[in-house]
Design a protein around this motif. Structure first.
Motif, PDB file in Angstrom:
ATOM      1  N   ALA A   1       0.648  -1.195  -0.144  1.00  0.00           N
ATOM      2  CA  ALA A   1      -0.060  -0.017   0.069  1.00  0.00           C
ATOM      3  C   ALA A   1       0.718   1.133  -0.073  1.00  0.00           C
ATOM      4  O   ALA A   1       0.494   2.126  -0.613  1.00  0.00           O
ATOM      5  CB  ALA A   1      -0.845   0.031   1.180  1.00  0.00           C
ATOM      6  N   LYS A   2       1.777   1.204   0.731  1.00  0.00           N
ATOM      7  CA  LYS A   2       2.952   2.296   0.824  1.00  0.00           C
ATOM      8  C   LYS A   2       3.564   2.638  -0.393  1.00  0.00           C
ATOM      9  O   LYS A   2       3.737   3.909  -1.004  1.00  0.00           O
ATOM     10  CB  LYS A   2       4.013   2.059   2.206  1.00  0.00           C
ATOM     11  CG  LYS A   2       3.239   2.283   3.308  1.00  0.00           C
ATOM     12  CD  LYS A   2       3.083   3.693   3.808  1.00  0.00           C
ATOM     13  CE  LYS A   2       1.683   3.621   4.531  1.00  0.00           C
ATOM     14  NZ  LYS A   2       1.112   5.118   4.908  1.00  0.00           N
TER      15      LYS A   2
ATOM     16  N   TRP B   1       2.315   1.600  -3.372  1.00  0.00           N
ATOM     17  CA  TRP B   1       1.302   2.218  -4.371  1.00  0.00           C
ATOM     18  C   TRP B   1       1.034   3.789  -4.221  1.00  0.00           C
ATOM     19  O   TRP B   1       1.024   4.372  -5.113  1.00  0.00           O
ATOM     20  CB  TRP B   1       0.251   1.101  -4.097  1.00  0.00           C
ATOM     21  CG  TRP B   1      -1.208   1.631  -5.236  1.00  0.00           C
ATOM     22  CD1 TRP B   1      -2.403   1.667  -4.554  1.00  0.00           C
ATOM     23  CD2 TRP B   1      -0.972   1.432  -6.538  1.00  0.00           C
ATOM     24  NE1 TRP B   1      -3.144   1.814  -5.706  1.00  0.00           N
ATOM     25  CE2 TRP B   1      -2.395   1.857  -6.948  1.00  0.00           C
ATOM     26  CE3 TRP B   1      -0.101   1.459  -7.344  1.00  0.00           C
ATOM     27  CZ2 TRP B   1      -2.770   1.928  -8.023  1.00  0.00           C
ATOM     28  CZ3 TRP B   1      -0.353   1.521  -8.775  1.00  0.00           C
ATOM     29  CH2 TRP B   1      -1.785   1.848  -9.199  1.00  0.00           C
ATOM     30  N   GLU B   2       1.166   3.962  -2.922  1.00  0.00           N
ATOM     31  CA  GLU B   2       0.874   5.359  -2.491  1.00  0.00           C
ATOM     32  C   GLU B   2       1.972   6.115  -2.935  1.00  0.00           C
ATOM     33  O   GLU B   2       1.614   7.444  -3.784  1.00  0.00           O
ATOM     34  CB  GLU B   2       0.747   5.563  -1.138  1.00  0.00           C
ATOM     35  CG  GLU B   2       0.013   6.857  -0.648  1.00  0.00           C
ATOM     36  CD  GLU B   2       0.116   6.696   0.963  1.00  0.00           C
ATOM     37  OE1 GLU B   2      -0.496   5.905   1.603  1.00  0.00           O
ATOM     38  OE2 GLU B   2       1.049   7.615   1.689  1.00  0.00           O
ATOM     39  N   TRP B   3       3.343   5.780  -2.982  1.00  0.00           N
ATOM     40  CA  TRP B   3       4.316   6.545  -3.423  1.00  0.00           C
ATOM     41  C   TRP B   3       4.193   6.525  -5.186  1.00  0.00           C
ATOM     42  O   TRP B   3       4.401   7.657  -5.540  1.00  0.00           O
ATOM     43  CB  TRP B   3       5.562   5.791  -2.863  1.00  0.00           C
ATOM     44  CG  TRP B   3       6.885   6.421  -3.610  1.00  0.00           C
ATOM     45  CD1 TRP B   3       7.726   7.698  -3.097  1.00  0.00           C
ATOM     46  CD2 TRP B   3       7.558   5.978  -4.669  1.00  0.00           C
ATOM     47  NE1 TRP B   3       8.594   8.073  -4.053  1.00  0.00           N
ATOM     48  CE2 TRP B   3       8.660   6.779  -5.080  1.00  0.00           C
ATOM     49  CE3 TRP B   3       7.546   4.744  -5.614  1.00  0.00           C
ATOM     50  CZ2 TRP B   3       9.522   6.645  -6.080  1.00  0.00           C
ATOM     51  CZ3 TRP B   3       8.363   4.701  -6.586  1.00  0.00           C
ATOM     52  CH2 TRP B   3       9.482   5.444  -6.821  1.00  0.00           C
TER      53      TRP B   3
ATOM     54  N   ASN C   1       1.694   6.713  -7.158  1.00  0.00           N
ATOM     55  CA  ASN C   1       0.887   7.634  -7.487  1.00  0.00           C
ATOM     56  C   ASN C   1       1.042   8.853  -7.255  1.00  0.00           C
ATOM     57  O   ASN C   1       0.588   9.764  -7.700  1.00  0.00           O
ATOM     58  CB  ASN C   1      -0.723   7.043  -7.006  1.00  0.00           C
ATOM     59  CG  ASN C   1      -1.261   5.833  -7.654  1.00  0.00           C
ATOM     60  OD1 ASN C   1      -1.328   5.955  -8.797  1.00  0.00           O
ATOM     61  ND2 ASN C   1      -1.278   4.890  -6.962  1.00  0.00           N
ATOM     62  N   LYS C   2       1.738   9.093  -5.971  1.00  0.00           N
ATOM     63  CA  LYS C   2       2.321  10.529  -5.609  1.00  0.00           C
ATOM     64  C   LYS C   2       3.251  11.343  -6.491  1.00  0.00           C
ATOM     65  O   LYS C   2       3.260  12.144  -7.033  1.00  0.00           O
ATOM     66  CB  LYS C   2       2.560  10.337  -4.257  1.00  0.00           C
ATOM     67  CG  LYS C   2       2.427  11.726  -3.577  1.00  0.00           C
ATOM     68  CD  LYS C   2       2.349  11.583  -1.937  1.00  0.00           C
ATOM     69  CE  LYS C   2       3.323  12.788  -1.351  1.00  0.00           C
ATOM     70  NZ  LYS C   2       3.976  12.316  -0.380  1.00  0.00           N
TER      71      LYS C   2
ATOM     72  N   LYS D   1      -9.662  -1.717   2.599  1.00  0.00           N
ATOM     73  CA  LYS D   1      -9.020  -0.744   2.013  1.00  0.00           C
ATOM     74  C   LYS D   1      -8.126  -1.336   1.119  1.00  0.00           C
ATOM     75  O   LYS D   1      -7.659  -0.764   0.044  1.00  0.00           O
ATOM     76  CB  LYS D   1      -8.570   0.523   2.595  1.00  0.00           C
ATOM     77  CG  LYS D   1      -7.797  -0.089   4.044  1.00  0.00           C
ATOM     78  CD  LYS D   1      -7.184   1.289   4.886  1.00  0.00           C
ATOM     79  CE  LYS D   1      -6.124   0.945   5.790  1.00  0.00           C
ATOM     80  NZ  LYS D   1      -5.869   1.950   6.714  1.00  0.00           N
ATOM     81  N   TRP D   2      -7.355  -2.500   1.384  1.00  0.00           N
ATOM     82  CA  TRP D   2      -6.164  -2.652   0.694  1.00  0.00           C
ATOM     83  C   TRP D   2      -6.125  -4.283   0.208  1.00  0.00           C
ATOM     84  O   TRP D   2      -5.298  -4.995   0.380  1.00  0.00           O
ATOM     85  CB  TRP D   2      -4.873  -2.603   1.611  1.00  0.00           C
ATOM     86  CG  TRP D   2      -4.434  -1.107   1.915  1.00  0.00           C
ATOM     87  CD1 TRP D   2      -4.790  -0.087   1.311  1.00  0.00           C
ATOM     88  CD2 TRP D   2      -3.844  -0.882   3.010  1.00  0.00           C
ATOM     89  NE1 TRP D   2      -4.345   1.044   1.858  1.00  0.00           N
ATOM     90  CE2 TRP D   2      -3.599   0.763   2.935  1.00  0.00           C
ATOM     91  CE3 TRP D   2      -3.153  -1.398   3.994  1.00  0.00           C
ATOM     92  CZ2 TRP D   2      -2.977   1.598   3.907  1.00  0.00           C
ATOM     93  CZ3 TRP D   2      -2.465  -0.515   5.062  1.00  0.00           C
ATOM     94  CH2 TRP D   2      -2.374   0.780   4.922  1.00  0.00           C
TER      95      TRP D   2
ATOM     96  N   ILE E   1      -5.690  -2.819  -4.459  1.00  0.00           N
ATOM     97  CA  ILE E   1      -4.331  -2.496  -4.753  1.00  0.00           C
ATOM     98  C   ILE E   1      -3.772  -3.483  -5.515  1.00  0.00           C
ATOM     99  O   ILE E   1      -3.960  -4.582  -5.304  1.00  0.00           O
ATOM    100  CB  ILE E   1      -3.352  -1.964  -3.434  1.00  0.00           C
ATOM    101  CG1 ILE E   1      -3.391  -3.011  -2.419  1.00  0.00           C
ATOM    102  CG2 ILE E   1      -4.003  -0.674  -2.756  1.00  0.00           C
ATOM    103  CD1 ILE E   1      -2.557  -2.826  -1.099  1.00  0.00           C
TER     104      ILE E   1
END
Lengths: 220, 1020
Positions: free
Chosen positions: B495-496, B498-500, B502-503, B825-826, B832
């Protein structure tokens, strides 16, 4: 008055589900460590026997956990000449180490082979292992399973039940109407060993009836 | 559905249950009778519960230590499973229960030991030394030894528990000649097929099957991972049986798992792949009441796997073999379009909604939109007209394309030949039984197949596990109740990441896809390598550390055209890893003479491939002999665990320096120059991630005793000190300082801390202030690490440090977030992506395609599936000849002498009612009668592939094994002279002596059971 007091006491039952035992021996190790039993001399309060049953393609592998049955009609108790073997108010069969003279009458009387000698040599060895202060066997005596009385009276499960990975060993209270383990006994799904002896055990087995014939006969 | 399942679990487990509702609050407040008990035994014996985590095997079960206090004395008397650990849920196996016997074992190594000058290695002539003396001795001996001449042997301890420090230490040492024993022996070969499908590195327990809620359980050659025993898995298995699940076990013997099976299929050894392929054949081709068996799961297959991705038939550019490739926009390291590129910028599907070719984002968790964001409907199968038109269109762009299909269609086509009738001939399992298992697996959902570890091993293991993993995906999807569920720690990492992405990550990479390395070179890392999830960490190390030139056209051309692998094999430190070099050289020989030569290995890193050549002076690089000089081992026992066991003795005898870090005197460290005493897990004080917990969780270890026994030191502290000392000495030499001074050490420490921060993504200021603050106060590195970890956990959980510490003190485990919320969520891949280059669950493996693009097509790494025939005699065995199978006993851990030399476990195995079944070779009574062998007789077992490989053992006669097969339990018989409880061969079989050295070509997994053996009676 007496009746009221009995109501407060638990009516403990020990249930073994033969369908889930995988013969991992965690119970043997847990019991030996908890109760400081002389594993070094092949003496165990509880054990898991293994047996081949059937033939050829139908050959089965049986794991059969054993321990003291804590009979309510108690052959060892009647055999004991000194009163060392006693029953707690809840019906747990115990040995008072101070009163035991090691005559082995109880060992002979027990139809389940649940007792053994905790010899002087064992006492000494145990002190070496656990330290003089922390050895719970200070004198030679006849030893047996206590249902881990020191644990169950403090709200814990017996050591073997607590660790059993597949929950083959279960601990319940027949006086608790909501206890799912007691329900297994009440429902008749779990049965004691060797009913014909009339010993009225507190240990019940699930799956005895599905054992292949020779093992079933032996169990019965 | 989820909620109701949780309720059922709660009911069954009474006080141990986890609460689903209002989880965040009540979750931690589990009313633990265990931890609330303050007195056990007689009144006056106060007790104190200290949390810990078992380390007898890689399942690392949470436990609590019961320390008693009486008359001012303290003593740990009992270990209990920790109910708060979601993995083992309060349970421990026999090994776990006997942990204190390990702590107090008088055989332990308690001081640094230096071999007495003039003595021979293997004699066990050591003198006690101080740490200072031992370090100085090592530093002096290491002078003049280049990092390429150092080889490092590591077991699972470093990899599974201490990666954040061990890998920076390896980086600091610049030592990449590493043998990670579990890769070839155990989980590596066993799990790569699952990794390739779902993306986790399951080797590190990143997935635990939710058996408890499964209705049908299939176990193929997988006893150890379940009942042999992996406590948390066995626990779920037991609950499953109680819940009424049906169990099918495929095994040559009545293993512990097979004893519990409703159906036991006594398969011919090593033929499980044929069985699995036939299951897949039934699932893909047969109907049940008029419906496809996978019909219920079509949405998952369409939207979350790469089944609808288009694949094209083309010749391999080098080998000219006809193979299938994903139709993708491949790019090179710089993101430039390249047919030889390794990374996938876009994939293609046929969009049934708009009736056109649709381009999909490279890294994404679903196939519901095209790259423009328009909704699409990917086709699993093409109609013939579409195919014809599409092919014409594609041929115009690239005439080399011969055919086009979806991956799904190709899978169906490939599996057509593997009918149950075909498999019956190979496996000796009746076709109707195979059909029954397949149909039950597909219809009694949720169903689950156990991924397996440490049982018999054949070259086809990789494809076997891949086929079973695909079957799991096709019928059950992924990350769902009753099926495969990943651990919280892994999920959090995904998740982290994936977050990175997209960011900022996609922007930095230059497209919505992934490429590696991301964590190397360290100075320009885009993402901290140690935080990469699952297979991405492996890809990062492979393309960043081990073969950074694999994407350099010059290196590839040198190799392919000039036959020079030097540049291609050069690692980040500028030298060649032995196994990579040896493997590439072997590939060259193979390409020149495929009829006579064996292939090399595709992914040899962390294996011992070619090490025999190196040690024997037969490995050349740039015209020079490449020979290792120093051997370092941490918590590993190659003499008892490697098919090169005997050779290791010789290699160690000849080495300039042999250093082992261990707690016990093993078969291997008797050959050391220096043994550095590690402390046991029961003496450690630390906070670690709990990877195999379905919840996001951390766990604490508190020491059972107030002071470690003897002079032992945590291995992590040792590696910190050694790394700092050695780097410091180098820096000091450059600066003209005394290399043994404190100043030099501090310079080295600073450098090491920098590396650790860069690799882990830690804040240098924060971490270094902790480390140097601790050192100033005379506290160890691990003290600082614990403090830092505590703060990191608190930050991540959004709680004060005091709160986290309080929870850990009270419960041992801090369950930060429960599974139910994490799944919301994940869920992977529903919410994800997976950690595979496509982000989808991959039926057509991109990892195997990458391997294929390097080395051409081999059935071993067929991106979909293929049958891999066994390299052994299949029929007409002689009267004394047998197939061989191998496995673990539930009371011992692999080659770990901490369980082999544990008096309580030895007592269980020697208990007379178990006729030494954990030590003896199992033989069927019919075979025994034929050979005149009686129960307990001593026999010699000889490997027919290499008659020098043989062992003596006693026989256990039982119908639990097939007549044509013998079963050899794991290495019970140790020869380490300083172990006083352990059992010696031949009373306990020593399997390692029987095993020939042969590897399969994917990751050099040992194919140790792919042979036949002869059995000869020696005496009664």
């Amino acid at each position: 008055m007496q009746e009221q007091q009995n109501k407060q006491l638990p009516n403990w039952v020990f249930v073994i589900d033969l369908n889930t035992c995988v013969g991992c021996n965690a119970c043997m190790a847990a019991c030996a460590q908890e109760n400081q039993t002389p594993y070094w001399n092949e003496k165990w309060r509880t054990k898991v026997e293994q047996a081949e049953v059937g033939k050829g393609d139908n050959i089965g592998r049986i794991f059969f956990p054993r321990l003291c049955m804590h009979c309510q009609n108690t052959p060892c108790y009647y055999a004991c000449p000194t009163g060392a073997t006693y029953k707690t108010p809840e019906g747990v069969v115990m040995v008072n180490q101070d009163l035991c003279i090691g005559c082995e009458a109880c060992v002979t009387a027990c139809p389940y082979d649940a007792r053994y000698r905790y010899d002087y040599e064992d006492v000494e060895h145990n002190k070496q292992l656990f330290g003089e202060e922390f050895s719970i066997h200070q004198l030679p005596h006849i030893d047996k399973c206590t249902f881990c009385y020191h644990r169950i009276t403090k709200g814990l499960e017996p050591a073997c039940v607590s660790t059993c990975p597949t929950d083959c060993r279960m601990w319940g209270d027949l006086n608790d109407p909501n206890d799912p383990v007691a329900e297994i006994v009440r429902s008749g799904r779990a049965k004691p060993l060797a009913v014909h002896l009339g010993t009225d055990p507190k240990v019940f087995y699930v799956g005895l009836d599905t054992l292949p014939a020779p093992a079933k006969e032996e169990a019965e | 559905m989820l909620k109701s399942k949780i309720t059922r679990r709660e009911f069954l487990k009474g006080s141990v249950a986890l609460t689903g509702a209002a989880a965040a609050l009540t979750f931690l407040q589990l009313n633990s009778k265990k931890l609330n008990a303050t007195e056990v035994y007689t009144p006056g014996w106060k007790i104190e519960w200290r949390p810990n985590m078992c380390a007898f095997c890689a399942n690392v079960c949470g436990e609590v230590i019961r320390v008693h206090e009486k008359n001012g004395l303290k003593r740990p008397l009992k270990l209990e499973g920790n109910e708060h650990d979601n993995y083992n849920q309060g349970k421990l196996c026999a090994r776990g229960q006997s942990g204190l016997k390990y702590l107090f074992n008088p055989d332990r190594i308690t001081t640094p030991l230096i071999r007495i000058p003039g003595s021979k290695r293997g004699e066990w002539k050591f003198k006690k030394a101080t740490w200072q003396e031992a370090y100085a001795y090592i530093m002096q001996k290491m002078q003049g030894i280049h990092p390429s001449e150092v080889i490092f042997l590591g077991g699972w301890h470093g990899c599974a528990q201490y990666r954040p420090i061990m890998f920076p230490a390896i980086y600091a040492f610049q030592t990449l000649n590493i043998w990670g024993a579990p890769i070839q022996n155990c989980v590596g070969i066993e799990h790569i097929g699952i990794h390739a499908t779902f993306g986790y590195f399951n080797t590190h327990d990143e997935m635990v099957v939710d058996f408890e809620n499964a209705n049908y359980i299939l176990i193929v050659r997988s006893n150890a991972s379940l009942t042999g025993i992996s406590t948390g898995r066995a626990h779920r298995f037991g609950e499953a049986i109680k819940n009424g699940a049906e169990v099918c076990v495929v095994d040559v013997r009545r293993s512990e798992a097979a004893a519990r099976a409703h159906k036991w299929l006594r398969i011919k050894p090593g033929t499980d792949l044929a069985f699995a392929l036939a299951l897949l054949n039934v699932i893909l081709h047969e109907k049940y009441y008029g419906k496809e068996l996978y019909a219920h799961n079509i949405d998952f297959l369409k939207y979350h796997t790469n089944a609808p991705f288009l694949v094209v038939k083309m010749k391999h550019p080098v080998t000219k073999q006809e193979t299938w490739w994903l139709m993708a926009d491949k790019v090179d390291q710089n993101g430039k379009p390249s047919p030889m590129g390794l990374w996938y910028k876009h994939f293609y599907v046929w969009d049934e909604r708009n009736n056109k070719l649709a381009q999909l984002q490279g890294y994404l968790n679903h196939n519901k939109i095209d790259t423009q964001g328009n909704p699409i409907e990917p086709a699993l199968e093409l109609n013939e007209e579409v195919r014809k038109n599409l092919l014409e269109q594609l041929k115009k762009q690239n005439p080399a394309i011969e055919d086009v299909k979806t991956a799904w269609e190709l899978l169906k086509e490939k599996t057509k030949q593997y009918t149950p009738e075909w498999a019956e001939k190979i496996t000796e399992i009746p076709a109707e039984d195979i059909r029954e298992v397949a149909i039950k697996f597909a219809t009694k959902r949720p169903s689950a197949v156990e991924p397996g570890i440490y049982d018999a091993r054949y070259a086809n293991t990789v494809q076997l596990r891949k086929v079973l993993a695909m079957m799991q995906a096709i019928i059950n999807g992924h990350d769902n109740i009753g099926g495969y569920i990943v651990g919280g720690e892994y999920r959090h990492k995904v998740a982290k990441f994936w977050e990175w992405l997209n960011k900022e990550g996609f922007e930095k990479i230059g497209g919505n896809y992934v490429k590696f390395p991301l964590g190397f070179p360290l100075e320009n890392a885009l993402y901290p390598t140690m935080k990469l999830p699952g297979m991405f960490l492996m890809l990062d190390w492979f393309f960043g550390l081990i073969m950074p030139n694999s994407q350099n056209p010059k290196a590839v051309m040198d190799y392919l055209q000039k036959g020079d692998p030097t540049l291609l094999a050069t690692n980040i430190f500028g030298y060649q890893n032995i196994e990579v070099l040896a493997s590439l050289q072997q590939w060259l020989r193979f390409m020149q003479n495929p009829q006579k030569e064996e292939p090399g290995v595709a992914l040899p890193a962390f294996g011992d491939y070619g090490w025999d050549k190196a040690f024997e002076g037969k490995l050349q690089v740039n015209g020079k002999t490449y020979k290792p000089k120093a051997i370092w081992g941490y918590a590993i026992n190659p003499v008892l665990g490697s098919p090169y066991g005997d050779k290791w003795k010789k290699w160690m005898e000849e080495a300039q320096l042999v250093v082992f870090v261990d707690t016990m005197p093993t078969d291997s460290n008797v050959y050391a120059d220096v043994i550095l005493p590690d402390i046991t897990f029961l003496e450690r004080d630390e906070i670690l991630g709990k990877g195999n917990s379905h919840h996001l969780a951390v766990i604490e270890r508190k020491p059972a005793v107030d002071k470690p026994i003897g002079e032992g030191k945590h291995a992590v502290d040792q590696f910190f000190e050694m790394a700092s000392g050695m780097i410091g000495a180098q820096i000091a030499q450059q600066k003209g300082l005394n290399p043994m001074s404190k100043e030099a050490f501090m310079e080295g420490a600073k450098y090491f801390v920098q590396i650790a921060c860069a690799m882990n993504g830690w804040d240098y200021k924060e971490f270094s202030s902790k480390v140097f603050g601790a050192l100033q106060e005379g506290k160890p590195f691990t003290y600082a690490l614990k403090e830092f970890t505590l703060e990191e956990v608190a930050k991540e959980a959004g709680k004060p440090v005091e709160y986290v510490q309080k929870v850990l003190d009270q419960y041992g485990v801090y369950n930060i977030e429960p599974l139910e919320e994490l799944l919301e969520k994940w869920a992977i891949p529903e919410k994800i992506p997976t950690s595979l280059p496509s982000g989808r669950v991959e039926l057509f493996s991109t990892l195997f395609e990458i391997v294929q693009s390097f080395f051409g097509y081999f059935p071993n790494w067929d991106p979909l599936c293929a049958y891999v025939p066994l390299r052994r005699k299949e029929s007409n065995l002689e009267a004394d000849e047998f197939f061989v199978s191998h496995g673990k006993a539930p009371i011992f851990s692999h080659t770990g002498v901490h369980t082999l030399d544990n008096p309580l476990l030895v007592a269980i195995s020697e208990w007379k009612k178990l006729p030494e079944i954990y030590y003896r070779v199992w033989m069927n009574p019919k075979a025994a009668q034929r050979l005149g062998i009686k129960d307990g007789d001593l026999v010699e077992v000889i490997n027919t592939k290499d008659p020098n490989r043989k062992m003596k053992a006693q026989v256990f006669i039982t119908e639990w094994i097939r007549e044509d097969t013998i079963f050899v339990p794991f290495n019970g018989g140790t020869e380490a002279p300083e172990l006083h409880y352990a059992v010696r061969p031949p009373k306990a079989a020593r399997h390692v002596d029987l095993v020939h050295y042969e590897v399969e070509p994917v990751i050099a997994g040992y194919t140790r059971d792919e042979t036949t053996v002869k059995v000869r009676k020696i005496s009664a």
